[in-house]
Design an enzyme around this catalytic site. Sequence first.
Site, short mmCIF file in Angstrom:
data_model
loop_
_atom_site.label_atom_id
_atom_site.label_comp_id
_atom_site.label_asym_id
_atom_site.label_seq_id
_atom_site.Cartn_x
_atom_site.Cartn_y
_atom_site.Cartn_z
N HIS A 85 52.88 39.69 30.32
CA HIS A 85 52.74 41.07 31.23
C HIS A 85 54.36 41.50 31.27
O HIS A 85 55.34 40.85 30.74
CB HIS A 85 52.20 40.87 32.50
CG HIS A 85 53.02 39.91 33.29
ND1 HIS A 85 52.22 38.53 33.83
CD2 HIS A 85 54.03 39.77 33.91
CE1 HIS A 85 53.25 37.99 34.40
NE2 HIS A 85 54.38 38.75 34.59
P1 TYD Z 1 50.41 36.11 37.28
O1 TYD Z 1 51.93 36.52 37.61
O2 TYD Z 1 49.42 36.79 36.75
O3 TYD Z 1 50.75 34.74 36.17
P2 TYD Z 1 50.52 34.67 34.71
O4 TYD Z 1 50.74 36.03 34.13
O5 TYD Z 1 51.45 33.44 34.22
O6 TYD Z 1 49.12 34.26 34.54
O7 TYD Z 1 50.08 35.28 38.58
C1 TYD Z 1 48.56 34.73 38.46
C2 TYD Z 1 47.90 34.94 39.78
O8 TYD Z 1 48.74 34.35 40.77
C3 TYD Z 1 47.54 36.18 39.96
O9 TYD Z 1 46.45 36.32 40.30
C4 TYD Z 1 48.48 36.73 41.11
C5 TYD Z 1 48.95 35.62 41.75
N1 TYD Z 1 50.28 35.43 42.33
C6 TYD Z 1 50.57 35.60 43.69
O10 TYD Z 1 49.47 35.94 44.37
N2 TYD Z 1 52.00 35.74 43.95
C7 TYD Z 1 52.74 35.47 43.26
O11 TYD Z 1 53.93 35.48 43.76
C8 TYD Z 1 52.58 35.47 41.75
C9 TYD Z 1 53.89 35.32 40.94
C10 TYD Z 1 51.32 35.15 41.32
#
Ligand code: TYD
Length: 147
Positions: A62
């Site tokens: 992303h």
């Molecule tokens: P995400 O940033 O989408 O991680 P990746 O791209 O590696 O899969 O985060 C995964 C999940 O965690 C998403 O549902 C949002 C949650 N999240 C939080 O609640 N707080 C945070 O600080 C982060 C980074 C993610």
Amino acid sequence: MNNKKSDIKTFDIDHCQLVDLPKISDPRGNLTFIESSKHTNFDIKRVYYLYDVPGGADRGGHAHKELQQIIIAMSGSFNVEIDDGRKKKLHHMNRSYYGLYICPMIWRSINNFSSGSVCLVLASRHYDESDYIRDYSEYLKNIPLLK
Ligand code: TYD
């Protein structure tokens, strides 16, 4: 850090550079510290980490509209692939005294995690889903508007 605050909206992977963190070497074990705004070019608002990552997993995939980040391999190793829509670069992270600075509007993926690795992320903003761009074609469409 070398990047000036005025540089950070240029959305170019050349602005995503390795940050040399202080390292206090000691026979009892090394120590690294990070002070917000001194070793980072943003105030640290949030810290999160990826751990227990199964082999073959791919995290990230992303971009963020505003968020600035520094990614550190606290333990083990992994690859960070960065892409600004024109150029791509791969950083193999395996030292806990280097951070990789990521400016806004960079598409990034993290993969090839070694067993037991920990990926620490220092972030300039609180979590905000509206700051994410999760679709690569949407990301490419947004770049010209922001340059
Ligand atoms: P995400 O940033 O989408 O991680 P990746 O791209 O590696 O899969 O985060 C995964 C999940 O965690 C998403 O549902 C949002 C949650 N999240 C939080 O609640 N707080 C945070 O600080 C982060 C980074 C993610």
